[in-house]
Design a protein around this motif. Structure first.
Motif, short mmCIF file in Angstrom:
data_model
loop_
_atom_site.label_atom_id
_atom_site.label_comp_id
_atom_site.label_asym_id
_atom_site.label_seq_id
_atom_site.Cartn_x
_atom_site.Cartn_y
_atom_site.Cartn_z
N SER A 155 -9.31 6.15 1.28
CA SER A 155 -8.76 5.63 0.04
C SER A 155 -7.40 4.99 0.30
O SER A 155 -6.72 5.34 1.27
CB SER A 155 -8.61 6.74 -1.00
OG SER A 155 -7.57 7.63 -0.63
N ALA A 156 -7.03 4.08 -0.60
CA ALA A 156 -5.73 3.44 -0.49
C ALA A 156 -5.25 3.07 -1.88
O ALA A 156 -6.03 2.52 -2.68
CB ALA A 156 -5.80 2.20 0.39
N ASP A 157 -3.99 3.36 -2.17
CA ASP A 157 -3.36 2.96 -3.43
C ASP A 157 -2.66 1.64 -3.17
O ASP A 157 -1.67 1.58 -2.46
CB ASP A 157 -2.38 4.03 -3.89
CG ASP A 157 -3.07 5.33 -4.26
OD1 ASP A 157 -2.40 6.37 -4.27
OD2 ASP A 157 -4.28 5.30 -4.53
N VAL A 158 -3.20 0.58 -3.77
CA VAL A 158 -2.82 -0.79 -3.44
C VAL A 158 -2.20 -1.49 -4.64
O VAL A 158 -2.73 -1.39 -5.77
CB VAL A 158 -4.03 -1.60 -2.95
CG1 VAL A 158 -3.62 -3.04 -2.63
CG2 VAL A 158 -4.66 -0.93 -1.74
N ALA A 159 -1.10 -2.20 -4.41
CA ALA A 159 -0.49 -3.04 -5.44
C ALA A 159 -0.79 -4.50 -5.16
O ALA A 159 -0.73 -4.95 -4.01
CB ALA A 159 1.02 -2.83 -5.47
N ASP A 160 -1.11 -5.24 -6.23
CA ASP A 160 -1.29 -6.69 -6.06
C ASP A 160 0.05 -7.38 -6.29
O ASP A 160 1.08 -6.73 -6.47
CB ASP A 160 -2.38 -7.21 -7.00
CG ASP A 160 -2.06 -6.99 -8.47
OD1 ASP A 160 -2.98 -7.03 -9.29
OD2 ASP A 160 -0.86 -6.77 -8.81
N VAL A 161 0.06 -8.71 -6.30
CA VAL A 161 1.33 -9.44 -6.38
C VAL A 161 2.04 -9.21 -7.71
O VAL A 161 3.24 -9.46 -7.83
CB VAL A 161 1.10 -10.95 -6.16
CG1 VAL A 161 0.66 -11.20 -4.73
CG2 VAL A 161 0.10 -11.50 -7.17
N ALA A 162 1.33 -8.74 -8.72
CA ALA A 162 1.94 -8.42 -10.01
C ALA A 162 2.34 -6.96 -10.10
O ALA A 162 2.67 -6.48 -11.19
CB ALA A 162 0.97 -8.75 -11.14
N TRP A 163 2.30 -6.26 -8.98
CA TRP A 163 2.66 -4.83 -8.90
C TRP A 163 1.78 -3.98 -9.81
O TRP A 163 2.22 -2.98 -10.38
CB TRP A 163 4.13 -4.60 -9.22
CG TRP A 163 5.02 -5.01 -8.09
CD1 TRP A 163 5.75 -6.13 -8.02
CD2 TRP A 163 5.23 -4.31 -6.85
NE1 TRP A 163 6.44 -6.19 -6.82
CE2 TRP A 163 6.12 -5.08 -6.08
CE3 TRP A 163 4.75 -3.11 -6.31
CZ2 TRP A 163 6.55 -4.70 -4.81
CZ3 TRP A 163 5.18 -2.72 -5.04
CH2 TRP A 163 6.06 -3.52 -4.32
N ARG A 164 0.51 -4.33 -9.88
CA ARG A 164 -0.47 -3.49 -10.55
C ARG A 164 -1.16 -2.64 -9.49
O ARG A 164 -1.69 -3.17 -8.52
CB ARG A 164 -1.51 -4.35 -11.30
CG ARG A 164 -0.93 -5.09 -12.49
CD ARG A 164 -1.91 -6.09 -13.05
NE ARG A 164 -2.26 -7.12 -12.06
CZ ARG A 164 -2.77 -8.30 -12.39
NH1 ARG A 164 -2.98 -8.60 -13.67
NH2 ARG A 164 -3.09 -9.17 -11.45
N TRP A 165 -1.14 -1.32 -9.71
CA TRP A 165 -1.64 -0.38 -8.72
C TRP A 165 -3.06 0.03 -9.06
O TRP A 165 -3.38 0.33 -10.21
CB TRP A 165 -0.76 0.86 -8.65
CG TRP A 165 0.58 0.59 -8.09
CD1 TRP A 165 1.72 0.26 -8.77
CD2 TRP A 165 0.95 0.63 -6.70
NE1 TRP A 165 2.75 0.09 -7.89
CE2 TRP A 165 2.31 0.31 -6.62
CE3 TRP A 165 0.24 0.90 -5.52
CZ2 TRP A 165 3.00 0.25 -5.40
CZ3 TRP A 165 0.91 0.85 -4.31
CH2 TRP A 165 2.28 0.53 -4.26
N ASN A 166 -3.88 0.11 -8.05
CA ASN A 166 -5.25 0.60 -8.17
C ASN A 166 -5.60 1.40 -6.91
O ASN A 166 -5.08 1.12 -5.83
CB ASN A 166 -6.26 -0.55 -8.32
CG ASN A 166 -6.21 -1.17 -9.70
OD1 ASN A 166 -6.65 -0.58 -10.68
ND2 ASN A 166 -5.64 -2.36 -9.78
N ILE A 225 0.86 -1.19 0.00
CA ILE A 225 0.00 0.00 0.00
C ILE A 225 0.88 1.22 0.00
O ILE A 225 1.78 1.35 0.85
CB ILE A 225 -0.94 0.03 1.21
CG1 ILE A 225 -1.84 -1.20 1.23
CG2 ILE A 225 -1.80 1.30 1.17
CD1 ILE A 225 -2.79 -1.25 2.42
N ASN A 226 0.63 2.14 -0.93
CA ASN A 226 1.39 3.38 -0.96
C ASN A 226 0.59 4.45 -0.23
O ASN A 226 0.43 4.39 0.99
CB ASN A 226 1.71 3.77 -2.39
CG ASN A 226 2.81 4.83 -2.45
OD1 ASN A 226 3.36 5.22 -1.42
ND2 ASN A 226 3.12 5.29 -3.64
N ASP A 227 0.08 5.43 -0.91
CA ASP A 227 -0.67 6.50 -0.25
C ASP A 227 -2.01 6.01 0.28
O ASP A 227 -2.68 5.21 -0.35
CB ASP A 227 -0.92 7.66 -1.21
CG ASP A 227 0.35 8.42 -1.56
OD1 ASP A 227 0.26 9.41 -2.31
OD2 ASP A 227 1.43 8.03 -1.08
#
Length: 119
Positions: free
Chosen positions: A95-106, A30-32
């Motif tokens: 809100s949360a900027d989340v990456a999955d195991v493939a480093w795709r951010w949403n 999780i980034n921002d």
């Protein structure tokens, strides 16, 4: 990924509330994380954001009254709101900027929690 927000309610002017929002699901990183709000008849606006390293950003209208924090181990973001004013009345969204195991951010959003400031 789900974001569950809680902590809203009715409070008198000058009072305090603490919102929390926990992220769960397929989370690799999780980034921002942040809080936004939408008052009746108005557009959604930024309240505060925080990076994974703890850098914060606030809307001018809440500086000195609100404090955003996070617990990275719990994937949770908090918003401590003090000296509340009637104009803070709104639905608050996390809100949360989340990456999955493939480093795709949403960016994901919580369901919203209502804060009403009124005497």
């Amino acid at each position: 990924v789900q974001l569950q927000a809680c902590g809203g309610g009715l409070v008198q002017p000058g009072g305090s509330l603490r919102l929390s929002c926990a992220a769960s699901g397929s989370i690799f990183s999780i980034n921002d994380m942040g809080w936004y709000r939408q008052a009746p008849g108005k557009q959604r606006e930024l309240v505060a954001t925080i990076t994974r390293f703890g850098s914060t950003n606030y809307a001018d209208s809440v500086k000195g009254r609100f404090t955003i924090s996070r617990d990275n181990a719990k994937n949770t973001v908090y918003l401590q709101m003090n000296s509340l004013k009637p104009e803070d009345t709104a639905v608050y969204y996390c809100s949360a900027d989340v990456a999955d195991v493939a480093w795709r951010w949403n960016r994901y959003w919580g369901q919203g929690t209502l804060v009403t400031v009124s005497s």
